[in-house]
Write an enzyme that holds these catalytic residues in place. Structure first.
Site: not given
Lengths: 393, 382
Positions: B70-71, B323
């Site tokens: 996703g990053t 995160c």
């Protein structure tokens, strides 16, 4: 080609009666340090230790030997036949190596262990010096403060010739001084204190107080990593993990807040002393440094220390924080120590801790605690782990 | 000890059907770019995966670019847009509650001379569509707004923003849908968007796989150059089995997203009701939110200590978002701070996140463990 490396071990040669035992331990530790380097061998005779290895491994071997406690310095050496020409060739080569490293002035020292060799030491030294002068561009003799001393040892079957002295860690062979307990937190100081004790020959049994859920599994992992780093310095390190939560919560509930830290430290010492008794550990080592934090004033130390008659060694007592940090970097514990996990000393920190607690007030404050039961229960919940040096060979 | 895992917003356990499908596919080793049959076999898995992902998104058109997570997909959307369209302007719009994989990308662009407007949240953690749209100028190249916030569960008005932005064809619209994919029913059916990010491991597939949906006709520049895989936007041999795992999870979800949403909504409402009874609990419920995430604070207590105390009884939750912790240590969440929460509520915050498999019994167990632990910790206060 084989490379010879001269291993010097200072202090232990001073200890007359125990010398052979120390040497035996040192040889064992040297051999352990060289596990995985094919063909590396340790020779020991006549008060001289030599390591023999393949030339290609020399840097790695020197690097490993530098970290063996008890080794003061090392010199890669050349081996020559017992003739003046061969010795001169080796001596010139040694001088040239030193010259590449910036050395200019030199002297030659000869030690003639083999008295059957016909030329006496002073004459041989001056002959070899002459040969170096003749061969080396710009070589200058300086017998008082030479940049490099070319040593020549005349032995029965060969001569060995060496120059540079590479400093090593020093100290006493690990395991030569008996076993101690080390109060190991996750901080910067206690691993350094443990390392210094190891350097003086002590075998460590770390004692760590774990206060889950106030401290996490990662915090415990960090302390285990520190124990592993210490073990890598060449010794087995055992670690006792004391589950300390109940002790801390009872202190929190039943004792005056301002004395919380003092009482916690007293409980730690009581538990640690009992571990020492059971494990036959002859002393306790701590990372305390005078005046560094509230629990490390002289008054605090006295009040905390009053619960035990066990010897407490504080190798850092007079060290400044910056020096301890520098040492932690050198020994490789710093980066792990600064990982930001809570340890049991940073939870329940009172707003206004007593910095000069008296023994009588600490005793009064502890009245509400069932100390023998708390100690016994904590011991019953203590686990032990063992760390041995990792070899990358 | 029965375990309850209430941390699906961090990552979800592998779905059993995904595990089975993977085991059955380990023999597929071909490189999808190879000309021979081994390559064709692998390529077929990728093709099916694109269809499965599009189906869950609720559309049949557009490209799916598989990435390494996703990053990476968020970074591709943002940097890929500014690189491709740098001559359209120098202004970007985002919000103050984005995930670090978006927020830090914009910080990097700001440091590089881009003008970045970050829209502040309302006190409840939602974002006003009007404020986002007001920030857009003729110089704006990209607007990036997340679909569901990973800490509070706030559901952002992306449809409203997307509809308004449709009138400005030169402004690209990116939505980070990582917490919405497979949860919010068919998002792209109503949402006009150019770029949409999703992540595989949040829906029970493997870590290391993400995807970026790129609307037909939208052009962005690649970040990785090489063999030209993924329509040239993401070079590098595809993680075939990881992508296959995502496809299987997507297929398993496709027909059930609505049903799951309703089930989780019931869980959510019940949980919120019960949480309100826990001592000292302060709920932070955005006016519009996803039921999959619940955020609460216990002022005076430490979120980190609560996490470990719950874990001791087999209950797994997060402080803020995983995160926002570096090396396992919680840092103050910029999202909560942006919402104007007092420091003690930020420090004492917990995030509970559900999966469709959770039951009312799971909720009751979590509430009962939580109540015990909170009482115990309060008792240790002075």
């Amino acid at each position: 080609m084989t490379q010879q490396i001269v291993v010097r071990y200072g202090e232990i040669s001073l200890k007359g009666k125990n010398r052979s035992e120390f040497e035996r331990i040192l040889v064992r530790n040297l051999r352990n340090a060289l596990v995985g380097v094919d063909g590396a061998r340790v020779h020991h005779h006549g008060g001289r230790m030599m390591v023999e290895c393949d030339e290609a491994d020399a840097d790695e071997v020197v690097h490993r030997l530098q970290r063996v406690f008890g080794v003061v310095s090392l010199s890669p050496a050349k081996v020559s036949a017992l003739s003046v020409d061969a010795m001169a060739q080796a001596a010139v080569a040694v001088y040239r190596d030193a010259q590449t490293g910036g050395a200019k002035t030199f002297k030659v020292e000869v030690r003639r262990a083999n008295k059957r060799f016909p030329i006496p030491s002073p004459e041989l030294a001056s002959e070899l010096g002459g040969r170096i002068l003749k061969a080396g561009a710009g070589a200058v003799v300086d017998v008082h403060e030479p940049d490099v001393t070319v040593f020549v040892e005349v032995r029965d079957a060969e001569a060995i010739v060496y120059g540079a002295k590479i400093p090593a860690v020093g100290g006493m062979p690990a395991g030569s001084a008996g076993r101690v307990g080390l109060l190991l937190s996750g901080g910067i100081d206690s691993p350094v204190a443990g390392w210094l004790a190891m350097k003086r020959g002590a075998e460590l049994e770390a004692i760590h107080f774990h206060s889950y859920p106030f401290t996490s599994e990662r915090a415990l992992q960090k302390v285990e990593d520190l124990a592993q780093i210490l073990a890598d310095w060449g010794g087995r390190v055992r670690m006792h993990i004391v589950h300390f939560t109940d002790v801390q919560t009872e202190i929190r509930k039943y004792c005056p807040e301002a004395l919380g830290i003092t009482i916690m430290r007293r409980m730690m010492l009581r538990i640690a002393e009992e571990i020492c008794r059971r494990r036959k550990l002859l002393a306790l080592v701590t990372g305390e440094s005078l005046g560094q934090v509230a629990s490390q004033t002289l008054e605090s130390m006295q009040t905390i220390n009053a619960v035990t008659r066990w010897p407490i060694l504080r190798p850092l007592v007079a060290e400044d924080k910056v020096d301890i940090m520098r040492r932690a970097r050198e020994i490789g514990t710093y980066e792990t120590s600064i990982l930001p996990y809570e340890d049991c000393c940073t939870i329940f920190v009172p707003k206004n801790p007593r910095t000069r607690p008296r023994i009588d007030e600490a005793e009064a404050a502890e009245q509400a605690l069932d100390i023998p039961r708390l100690v016994e229960e904590a011991l019953a919940r203590t686990e032990m782990k063992t760390f041995t040096a990792r070899r990358n060979g | 000890m029965t375990e309850v895992y209430f941390d699906t917003a961090a990552t979800a356990p592998l779905l059993p059907v995904v595990q089975d499908a993977l085991t059955a596919s380990f023999h597929v080793y071909g490189n999808p770019s190879s000309l021979h049959r081994k390559g064709v076999e692998a390529e077929a898995l990728l093709k099916a995966a694109r269809q499965a992902v599009l189906k869950v998104l609720g559309t049949s058109r557009g490209q799916i670019i598989f990435t390494g997570g996703g990053t990476e997909a968020n970074n591709l959307a943002i940097f890929g847009t500014v690189r491709q369209h740098r001559n359209r302007g120098r202004h970007l719009v985002t919000t103050q509650i984005e995930h670090p994989s978006v927020a830090k990308a914009f910080e990097a662009l700001a440091a590089d001379g881009w003008s970045v407007t970050t829209v502040a949240p309302n006190a409840d953690g939602t974002i006003s569509a009007e404020r986002v749209l007001d920030a857009v100028t003729d110089d704006t190249v990209l607007v990036s707004v997340m679909h569901v916030n990973n800490e509070t569960g706030a559901l952002l008005p992306v449809v409203e923003i997307g509809q308004a932005l449709a009138k400005r064809p030169k402004v690209l619209f990116h939505v980070d849908g990582i917490q919405a994919f497979g949860k919010v029913p068919k998002p792209l059916q109503t949402l006009p968007v150019d770029l949409y990010t999703l992540s595989a491991h949040k829906v029970g597939a493997l870590k290391g796989v993400g995807a970026l949906y790129v609307r037909e006709g939208v052009r962005i520049a690649p970040l990785l150059h090489g063999g030209g895989q993924e329509q040239g936007l993401r070079s590098g041999t595809e993680n075939v089995l990881g992508i296959h795992a995502l496809a299987v999870a997507a297929e398993a979800l496709a027909g059930r997203v609505d049903e799951h949403w309703q089930h989780v909504t019931r869980l959510h409402d019940h949980f919120v009701e019960r949480l309100a009874q826990v001592p000292r609990c302060r709920l932070h419920l955005p006016a519009s939110k996803s039921p999959y995430i619940v955020h609460a604070s216990f002022p005076g207590l430490k979120g980190e200590v609560l996490v470990h105390a719950l874990e001791a009884d087999g209950v797994y939750v997060s402080t803020g978002s995983a995160c926002s912790t570096r090396g396992g240590h919680a840092k103050a969440s910029p999202v909560l701070t942006a919402m104007g929460l007092p420091a003690e509520e930020v420090t004492g915050s917990l995030r509970f996140s559900f999966g469709p498999w959770h039951t009312m019994d799971d909720l009751d167990r979590v509430v009962s463990v939580l109540t015990d632990k909170v009482r115990w910790l309060i008792d240790l206060e002075r």
